[in-house]
Design a protein around this motif. Sequence first.
Motif, short mmCIF file in Angstrom:
data_model
loop_
_atom_site.label_atom_id
_atom_site.label_comp_id
_atom_site.label_asym_id
_atom_site.label_seq_id
_atom_site.Cartn_x
_atom_site.Cartn_y
_atom_site.Cartn_z
N GLN A 58 14.97 14.13 2.73
CA GLN A 58 15.12 13.21 1.60
C GLN A 58 14.30 11.92 1.73
O GLN A 58 14.41 11.03 0.90
N THR A 59 13.48 11.81 2.78
CA THR A 59 12.59 10.66 2.85
C THR A 59 11.38 10.90 1.94
O THR A 59 11.05 12.03 1.60
N LEU A 60 10.74 9.80 1.57
CA LEU A 60 9.62 9.89 0.64
C LEU A 60 8.29 10.09 1.36
O LEU A 60 8.12 9.67 2.50
N VAL A 61 7.36 10.72 0.66
CA VAL A 61 5.99 10.83 1.14
C VAL A 61 5.08 10.50 -0.04
O VAL A 61 5.32 10.92 -1.16
N LEU A 62 4.07 9.68 0.23
CA LEU A 62 3.06 9.35 -0.78
C LEU A 62 1.83 10.20 -0.50
O LEU A 62 1.23 10.10 0.57
N PHE A 63 1.43 11.03 -1.46
CA PHE A 63 0.34 11.98 -1.25
C PHE A 63 -1.04 11.36 -1.41
O PHE A 63 -1.99 11.79 -0.79
N GLU A 64 -1.15 10.39 -2.28
CA GLU A 64 -2.46 9.87 -2.69
C GLU A 64 -2.81 8.59 -1.93
O GLU A 64 -2.19 7.54 -2.14
N TRP A 65 -3.84 8.66 -1.07
CA TRP A 65 -4.24 7.50 -0.28
C TRP A 65 -5.73 7.21 -0.38
O TRP A 65 -6.24 6.37 0.35
N GLN A 66 -6.44 7.88 -1.28
CA GLN A 66 -7.89 7.70 -1.30
C GLN A 66 -8.31 6.32 -1.82
O GLN A 66 -9.45 5.90 -1.62
N ASN A 67 -7.39 5.62 -2.49
CA ASN A 67 -7.72 4.29 -3.02
C ASN A 67 -7.01 3.17 -2.26
O ASN A 67 -6.77 2.11 -2.82
N ILE A 68 -6.67 3.43 -1.01
CA ILE A 68 -6.05 2.36 -0.22
C ILE A 68 -6.99 1.16 -0.20
O ILE A 68 -8.21 1.29 -0.05
N GLY A 69 -6.42 -0.02 -0.43
CA GLY A 69 -7.26 -1.20 -0.54
C GLY A 69 -6.57 -2.47 -0.09
O GLY A 69 -5.53 -2.42 0.58
N VAL A 70 -7.13 -3.58 -0.49
CA VAL A 70 -6.60 -4.89 -0.14
C VAL A 70 -6.50 -5.71 -1.42
O VAL A 70 -7.50 -5.88 -2.12
N ALA A 71 -5.31 -6.19 -1.73
CA ALA A 71 -5.08 -7.01 -2.92
C ALA A 71 -3.71 -7.66 -2.77
O ALA A 71 -3.32 -8.05 -1.67
N THR A 72 -2.96 -7.76 -3.86
CA THR A 72 -1.59 -8.30 -3.81
C THR A 72 -0.59 -7.21 -4.19
O THR A 72 -0.96 -6.23 -4.85
N PRO A 73 0.67 -7.37 -3.82
CA PRO A 73 1.67 -6.34 -4.09
C PRO A 73 1.80 -5.94 -5.56
O PRO A 73 2.12 -4.79 -5.86
N ALA A 74 1.55 -6.87 -6.48
CA ALA A 74 1.74 -6.58 -7.91
C ALA A 74 0.90 -5.41 -8.39
O ALA A 74 1.29 -4.70 -9.32
#
Length: 200
Positions: free
Chosen positions: A95-111
């Motif tokens: 029941q833990t989550l997994v995020l599949f899409e990481w190709q756009n990992i970046g640097v910005a703000t949480p919003a």
Amino acid sequence: LPENRWEADKAVIKYLSAVHSIDLSKINADMNIFIRPHWKSEMNKKAVECFFPDKRVPLLKTLNNIMESSQTLFSPSCFIAGEPHPKHWGIRKDQTLVLFEWQNIGVATPAIDLAAVISSSENKNTSMNVAKIYLESLGTIDQNKNSINKLSNDILKGCVWNYIYFLSNYIDKKIKAPEKLIQYIIDYFPEWIGNTDICL
């Protein structure tokens, strides 16, 4: 992720808050390899090409005003997942989550990330709920609610940016999208942005 968890899901928001809390100063890598999202006037001009001619001039003016007040959203304050849209999440057997899409990992703000997770319900009530849950997960919620209001407003600006980013890339043929989806945005977006109470 089932559709009943597409709006202000606590586990999703807590997961993202952990990503955002990574100490950038301790990353032993060239920070230039990470995506730096941005919002420029050229993107607005391309995006409004999707709409009927009578909508373009007032819509462009509105977008430029929001863009000018949104530049701080792209400050390199933390890691962002980049594309944490509801359809990019899964649930493991435990029941833990997994995020599949990481190709756009970046640097910005949480919003920027938080705007993506409410793509099914972009309204002030939802953005307020997300802001409250997020700040509670960090233990930094402000008693006078100023921090909630500010983050909520930033999330709504991020929602606008999501549309502009998508449409400008569609015009540039960098992404493909069903005509049904484009037509939905054409019908929905001008009225939505006109009724969305975004503080500039």
